[in-house]
Every structure is written in structure tokens, then in C-alpha cells.
Scaffold this motif. Structure first.
Motif, mmCIF file in Angstrom:
data_model
loop_
_atom_site.group_PDB
_atom_site.id
_atom_site.type_symbol
_atom_site.label_atom_id
_atom_site.label_comp_id
_atom_site.label_asym_id
_atom_site.label_seq_id
_atom_site.Cartn_x
_atom_site.Cartn_y
_atom_site.Cartn_z
ATOM 1 N N GLU A 143 -6.141 -4.794 -7.330
ATOM 2 C CA GLU A 143 -5.602 -3.560 -6.764
ATOM 3 C C GLU A 143 -6.668 -2.485 -6.831
ATOM 4 O O GLU A 143 -7.586 -2.544 -7.646
ATOM 5 C CB GLU A 143 -4.372 -3.101 -7.537
ATOM 6 C CG GLU A 143 -3.233 -4.094 -7.512
ATOM 7 C CD GLU A 143 -1.996 -3.548 -8.198
ATOM 8 O OE1 GLU A 143 -1.691 -2.356 -8.027
ATOM 9 O OE2 GLU A 143 -1.347 -4.326 -8.912
ATOM 10 N N ASN A 146 -0.120 -11.671 -10.601
ATOM 11 C CA ASN A 146 -1.236 -10.729 -10.689
ATOM 12 C C ASN A 146 -1.414 -10.250 -12.117
ATOM 13 O O ASN A 146 -0.820 -9.260 -12.523
ATOM 14 C CB ASN A 146 -1.001 -9.536 -9.761
ATOM 15 C CG ASN A 146 -2.235 -8.662 -9.647
ATOM 16 O OD1 ASN A 146 -3.178 -8.797 -10.411
ATOM 17 N ND2 ASN A 146 -2.240 -7.751 -8.689
ATOM 18 N N HIS A 198 -3.433 3.751 -2.496
ATOM 19 C CA HIS A 198 -3.299 2.605 -3.389
ATOM 20 C C HIS A 198 -3.072 1.360 -2.550
ATOM 21 O O HIS A 198 -2.276 1.370 -1.606
ATOM 22 C CB HIS A 198 -2.115 2.791 -4.346
ATOM 23 C CG HIS A 198 -2.200 4.020 -5.188
ATOM 24 N ND1 HIS A 198 -2.734 4.022 -6.456
ATOM 25 C CD2 HIS A 198 -1.826 5.301 -4.931
ATOM 26 C CE1 HIS A 198 -2.669 5.255 -6.954
ATOM 27 N NE2 HIS A 198 -2.130 6.042 -6.042
ATOM 28 N N ARG A 199 -3.734 0.279 -2.919
ATOM 29 C CA ARG A 199 -3.676 -0.923 -2.090
ATOM 30 C C ARG A 199 -3.792 -2.182 -2.949
ATOM 31 O O ARG A 199 -4.610 -2.255 -3.872
ATOM 32 C CB ARG A 199 -4.826 -0.890 -1.077
ATOM 33 C CG ARG A 199 -5.117 -2.190 -0.360
ATOM 34 C CD ARG A 199 -4.157 -2.463 0.781
ATOM 35 N NE ARG A 199 -4.167 -3.880 1.151
ATOM 36 C CZ ARG A 199 -3.900 -4.328 2.365
ATOM 37 N NH1 ARG A 199 -3.615 -3.477 3.345
ATOM 38 N NH2 ARG A 199 -3.896 -5.613 2.622
ATOM 39 N N GLY A 200 -2.952 -3.184 -2.662
ATOM 40 C CA GLY A 200 -3.118 -4.495 -3.269
ATOM 41 C C GLY A 200 -4.140 -5.298 -2.493
ATOM 42 O O GLY A 200 -4.264 -5.155 -1.273
ATOM 43 N N ARG A 241 4.126 0.332 -12.937
ATOM 44 C CA ARG A 241 4.445 0.697 -11.557
ATOM 45 C C ARG A 241 4.345 2.195 -11.347
ATOM 46 O O ARG A 241 3.929 2.674 -10.300
ATOM 47 C CB ARG A 241 5.869 0.215 -11.227
ATOM 48 C CG ARG A 241 6.216 0.396 -9.753
ATOM 49 C CD ARG A 241 5.332 -0.525 -8.900
ATOM 50 N NE ARG A 241 5.496 -0.233 -7.495
ATOM 51 C CZ ARG A 241 4.788 0.665 -6.849
ATOM 52 N NH1 ARG A 241 3.886 1.371 -7.479
ATOM 53 N NH2 ARG A 241 4.944 0.854 -5.543
ATOM 54 N N TRP A 249 0.213 0.976 -9.894
ATOM 55 C CA TRP A 249 -0.154 -0.434 -9.790
ATOM 56 C C TRP A 249 1.080 -1.262 -9.491
ATOM 57 O O TRP A 249 2.198 -0.763 -9.431
ATOM 58 C CB TRP A 249 -0.830 -0.893 -11.080
ATOM 59 C CG TRP A 249 -2.008 -0.046 -11.440
ATOM 60 C CD1 TRP A 249 -2.080 0.857 -12.453
ATOM 61 C CD2 TRP A 249 -3.261 0.020 -10.762
ATOM 62 N NE1 TRP A 249 -3.307 1.466 -12.455
ATOM 63 C CE2 TRP A 249 -4.057 0.972 -11.433
ATOM 64 C CE3 TRP A 249 -3.796 -0.623 -9.661
ATOM 65 C CZ2 TRP A 249 -5.349 1.291 -11.047
ATOM 66 C CZ3 TRP A 249 -5.085 -0.312 -9.263
ATOM 67 C CH2 TRP A 249 -5.844 0.623 -9.958
ATOM 68 N N LEU A 254 1.031 -3.441 -6.793
ATOM 69 C CA LEU A 254 0.985 -3.753 -5.374
ATOM 70 C C LEU A 254 0.392 -5.144 -5.160
ATOM 71 O O LEU A 254 -0.303 -5.665 -6.021
ATOM 72 C CB LEU A 254 0.153 -2.707 -4.625
ATOM 73 C CG LEU A 254 0.654 -1.266 -4.733
ATOM 74 C CD1 LEU A 254 -0.325 -0.312 -4.072
ATOM 75 C CD2 LEU A 254 2.033 -1.124 -4.112
ATOM 76 N N ARG A 255 0.655 -5.718 -4.010
ATOM 77 C CA ARG A 255 0.192 -7.059 -3.712
ATOM 78 C C ARG A 255 -0.707 -7.050 -2.480
ATOM 79 O O ARG A 255 -0.665 -6.122 -1.670
ATOM 80 C CB ARG A 255 1.386 -7.969 -3.424
ATOM 81 C CG ARG A 255 2.233 -7.461 -2.249
ATOM 82 C CD ARG A 255 3.322 -8.420 -1.847
ATOM 83 N NE ARG A 255 2.785 -9.658 -1.302
ATOM 84 C CZ ARG A 255 3.545 -10.645 -0.841
ATOM 85 N NH1 ARG A 255 4.863 -10.544 -0.884
ATOM 86 N NH2 ARG A 255 2.999 -11.734 -0.341
ATOM 87 N N GLY A 256 -1.524 -8.072 -2.333
ATOM 88 C CA GLY A 256 -2.307 -8.229 -1.130
ATOM 89 C C GLY A 256 -1.466 -8.813 -0.010
ATOM 90 O O GLY A 256 -0.346 -9.290 -0.228
ATOM 91 N N ALA A 306 -2.406 -6.506 -12.693
ATOM 92 C CA ALA A 306 -1.564 -5.360 -12.384
ATOM 93 C C ALA A 306 -0.780 -4.864 -13.567
ATOM 94 O O ALA A 306 -0.516 -3.678 -13.695
ATOM 95 C CB ALA A 306 -0.608 -5.722 -11.244
ATOM 96 N N GLU A 355 0.838 -1.196 0.000
ATOM 97 C CA GLU A 355 0.000 0.000 0.000
ATOM 98 C C GLU A 355 0.871 1.244 0.000
ATOM 99 O O GLU A 355 2.039 1.210 0.395
ATOM 100 C CB GLU A 355 -0.895 0.000 1.252
ATOM 101 C CG GLU A 355 -0.087 -0.119 2.534
ATOM 102 C CD GLU A 355 -0.913 -0.390 3.768
ATOM 103 O OE1 GLU A 355 -2.113 -0.082 3.757
ATOM 104 O OE2 GLU A 355 -0.348 -0.896 4.758
#
Length: 485
Positions: free
Chosen positions: A244, A349, A233-235, A356, A360, A362-364, A352, A225
């Protein structure tokens, strides 16, 4: 749920937005149902019925108002703060459990028979689990129809319908329009790709945007995040794959730009983003209780609508964060989390891409089994903390610890694990489970904030003082953390 007619009618007559999502207004003379703040002329008393859910209104043969779009109202704050079976059922239905596992799966998660669960939901909401899930599918379908260029068969599949015919029939019944007619009157631009959707997440004002973004930025974990240019921004780790989101607060709504590996995850992603930003809260009720204390009256007046963000993927994330933050500062805890995540390879992903620079990539947060298998090299600090994280992860992965059950029971189970004390269990309940009435009297930042506001900073005395903030002590913690900063 019993709805007081006079109180509800007064809210409709005054077009009070605070009641949107609390209940729905059915107008028998027109055959529609609305949100309380609908700008249309107030209907006559004899033509009005009130419903506790959109599904109950639909079950009475009413269609959604095209003007106020009641299906897009904020969720009821009642289900956001209740830890009983109905509250938990509503959160699980919003997360798509019925669509994925059916009513048997929902009942199993809650520990009740299907028949008893149906009876409880009917008594509280006027509709059973299938009808509640159907109402959600209809809303998801509307979003996909109006914001993407997907074919109708793809929309039906992504929204969770079993067939195109079922999809067509439901859309016609709920919105009194065919899917093609809904698309013809779409209200926003079509998304740029099959897996990219932008939706508006409504909330009850006020919302203090500055405190929300600062809270998230202070706790952001690189790679998962970040906050940039007024956007969070958050995965996400979703049921059918990764995703994302970019969340940008605006006047009256939060814009959510979602990239999903599987469009069936739209409804769960929206529900999790709402919980993440605490958008279903009733800030007027919270602030009124806290402002009754002279020590908090000033901060509440200066910054109305402070929210308490939650962890979006699973309460397990809050638990890991809590253990790694024990007795260290947030700044010191961040490298510990980064190191742990470096030893948990993210799932590929496809949503995504490689943009970058566009925010984008990002990962959970990793799953419990991944964390349980992290080698010693993935941890820093005392061995006791490492073993506490592992014990927690194994208990969740093996099903010995349920983090989506009753809050009181979950806290008891957490306290039985090695290395987890009252502060950690309280933090998990507050940020992972969404309990609105947790207080952390031993937290150093809470004590500093209390001292800054002229409150006692002795844990025992402060805990006694906090009784006046019930049932919103978690929000008092957020206020005290902010005062300490």
C-alpha cells in the motif's frame, strides 16, 4: 542517443531543473556525475562529458555527486512516452523485470534476442540491461540504507543484489562511500518498521496538485483507493506480494509512504507510483503546445502542470475500468467495480495490518484470472458488457493479449475483442499504456468540455481540430474533462 553538447552545456550553465533526468553531466576532473541543475560551480567545457543515463556515467568510472544526488532525479520523459522497444525496455527494467527474470526474461517479454536488445540499449543509453538494472539496484539500496534500520545483508537482499559482497562493491563504486558511511549521513528519519519506507518522488514543476487529486478522487474505487486530507491512498499488487502507498504532494516532490509485504518490491513500487501520478512528464513542453491554441491558453495559464494519472498495477485495470464505464457515468460505474471486486478475494496482506483508520487496509486491483472466474452474480448491467469483461480477462490471463507491448499493436488486439470499440481501446492506451497522444472525440465529457471552451463539439470536427495538439492530445483530453466538470 546523441546529446548536443552546446544545448546540454547551456542547460548546465543555467542550472535548468527541467533537464534533470534527460541527461547526466560527467566531470572528468573530479570523477563525478551530476544532474544538470547541480548547484556546484559550472565545470569547464574541456572537463565535461554528457551521458544519456546514470548507468552510462557509472560505466565510465564516475561516481554520483553527493550534493545534487543525480540518482534521485526525475526519470526521463522520453522513456515515459515512447512506445518503441527501448522505451518499453526502460519501463520493464524500472519494474524490476531484470532482477526477477534476468536479461533472457526481459528479451522474451520484448520479443527480441538478448544480443539485439543489448545493442539497441547501448546505442540509445550507453549501457546494457544489466548495467541499467545495476544502477537501479544502487538507488534502491541507497533509499533502504538511509530510510530504514535494516541490517546491510537485508538491504542487499531487498535491493536485488546476489550477494553482500556485490552490494558493498556496487555502493562503493557508485557513491564512493561504504554502506555504513551512507547510513551515518542519512538525510531523513528511519522508518517505523521493516516493511514501511517513506521516499521522496521528484518531479518536474509545475504540478497542479488540485487537479491531480480531484481526478483520482472522482474515479476512486472503495477498497482499492481513496483521497483524504490531501493524500491519495492506494493498494498495490506487486511482483512479490501486496503493498500500500500513501502519496502526499509537496513542494518539489511527492512523499510516498510505502508498506510492503516484501522489500524486494521497493523499486517496482516506486516506478509504479511515478507512472500513477505521471511524475516523469515534461509539463512545460506539454503546456506550451496546448497553450498555442487560444481555446486552451486560458486554462493552461490558470492551471499549469495538469497531469494524466495512469493505473499503477497493470494496464488490465484500465481496460476493465474502460469496459465498465462504457456509456455510463463515472458515478454509475463505481458500484459495478465494487461488485466485481467483492467477488475477487484479495491476497492476504501482511503489510497492511489492521490500521484501517490510519488509511491502510486497501487492496490492489485483482489479476486477470480472478476476473475471468467471477460468476454472473459479480456483474451488473447488460450481458454484453459482462461477456466483454470476461473475454478481455481471459485473453490477458491466457497470454493471447499483451498489454505491455507496442501501443499500436495492443490497440489492434483490443479492437478485435468483442464489446471493445475505439473509445475503450483509446482509454486503455491513454491511462493503461501511457500513450500521450490519444484523443477521444466521441467521449461525452470531452465534447461538453470542448463546448464550454468554445470549441466544436461535433466528434469529426473536434477530432480534426485536435490535430494541432499533437503529440500531447491525451493531456488535452484531461483539460477538456476538467472543463466539463
Amino acid at each position: 542517443m546523441e546529446l548536443d553538447f552546446e544545448r546540454c552545456y547551456r542547460a548546465v550553465d543555467s542550472r535548468d531543473q527541467r533537464f534533470d533526468g534527460w541527461f547526466y553531466t560527467g566531470v572528468t576532473s573530479t570523477g563525478i556525475y551530476c544532474r544538470p541543475s547541480c548547484p556546484a560551480t559550472t565545470p569547464k567545457r574541456e572537463n565535461v562529458r554528457f551521458f544519456p543515463s546514470a548507468a552510462a556515467a557509472q560505466g565510465a568510472g564516475l561516481r554520483a555527486c553527493r550534493r545534487c544526488r543525480p540518482d534521485a532525479a526525475p526519470g526521463s520523459p522520453e522513456w515515459d512516452v515512447r512506445a518503441d522497444v527501448v522505451g518499453r525496455a526502460m519501463r520493464l527494467i524500472a519494474d524490476g523485470v531484470v532482477d526477477r527474470d534476468g536479461v533472457p526474461g526481459l528479451a522474451s517479454r520484448l520479443g527480441y534476442t538478448e544480443r539485439h536488445l543489448h545493442r539497441m540499449l547501448r546505442a540509445e543509453l550507453g549501457a546494457g540491461p544489466l548495467a541499467l538494472a545495476r544502477a537501479q539496484r544502487a538507488q534502491t539500496a541507497r533509499v533502504l540504507i538511509e530510510t530504514t534500520g535494516l541490517g546491510m545483508a537485508e538491504v542487499a537482499f531487498a535491493a536485488g543484489f546476489g550477494s553482500v559482497r556485490q552490494f558493498n562493491d556496487t555502493v562503493r563504486e557508485v557513491f564512493a562511500l561504504a554502506p555504513s558511511e551512507l547510513r551515518a549521513q542519512k538525510r531523513g528519519p528511519v522508518s517505523g518498521g521493516a516493511g514501511t519506507i517513506t521516499v521522496r518522488l521528484a518531479y518536474r514543476p509545475p504540478l497542479h496538485v488540485g487537479s491531480l487529486l480531484e481526478f483520482l478522487a472522482l474515479r476512486a474505487v472503495p477498497g482499492v483507493e481513496e483521497v483524504r486530507d490531501g493524500t491519495y491512498h492506494r493498494g498495490l499488487s506487486l511482483p512479490h506480494g501486496p503493498g500500500e502507498v500513501a502519496l502526499t504532494p509537496a513542494a518539489g516532490y511527492v512523499s510516498a509512504a510505502l508498506r510492503l509485504a516484501d522489500l524486494r518490491d521497493l523499486a517496482p513500487a516506486v516506478a509504479r507510483c511515478r507512472r500513477l501520478l505521471d511524475l516523469d512528464a515534461d509539463p512545460v513542453a506539454v503546456d506550451a503546445t496546448l497553450a498555442a491554441d487560444p481555446a486552451l491558453a486560458g486554462p493552461v495559464a490558470a492551471e499549469p502542470g495538469v497531469r494524466l494519472p495512469r493505473t499503477p498495477d497493470h494496464p488490465f485495470e484500465a481496460a476493465v475500468r474502460a469496459v465498465l464505464t462504457q456509456q455510463v457515468s463515472l458515478r454509475s460505474a463505481r458500484p459495478l467495480l465494487v461488485r466485481l471486486l467483492a467477488h475477487c478475494p484479495p491476497h492476504p496482506n501482511p503489510a497492511a495490518g489492521h490500521d484501517r483508520d490510519g488509511g491502510w487496509g486497501l487492496r490492489g486491483f485483482p489479476q486477470a484470472r480472478q476476473v475471468a472466474d467471477v460468476p454472473d452474480d459479480g456483474f451488473r448491467g447488460p450481458a454484453g458488457r459482462r461477456e466483454a469483461v470476461r473475454a478481455l480477462a481471459r485473453a490477458v490471463a491466457d497470454g493471447e493479449l499483451s498489454l505491455d507491448g507496442d501501443w499500436a499493436q495492443t490497440r489492434r488486439q483490443l479492437l478485435a475483442l468483442p464489446g471493445i470499440g475505439p473509445w475503450t481501446a483509446g482509454y486503455v492506451a491513454m491511462r493503461g499504456l501511457g500513450d500521450p497522444d490519444v484523443f477521444l472525440p466521441t467521449d461525452l465529457a470531452v465534447r461538453r468540455g470542448a463546448r464550454a471552451l468554445g470549441l466544436p463539439d461535433d466528434p469529426k470536427t473536434l477530432d480534426a481540430h485536435a490535430e494541432r495538439w499533437r503529440p500531447w492530445r491525451s493531456y488535452a483530453v484531461a483539460r477538456l474533462w476538467r472543463a466539463a466538470a
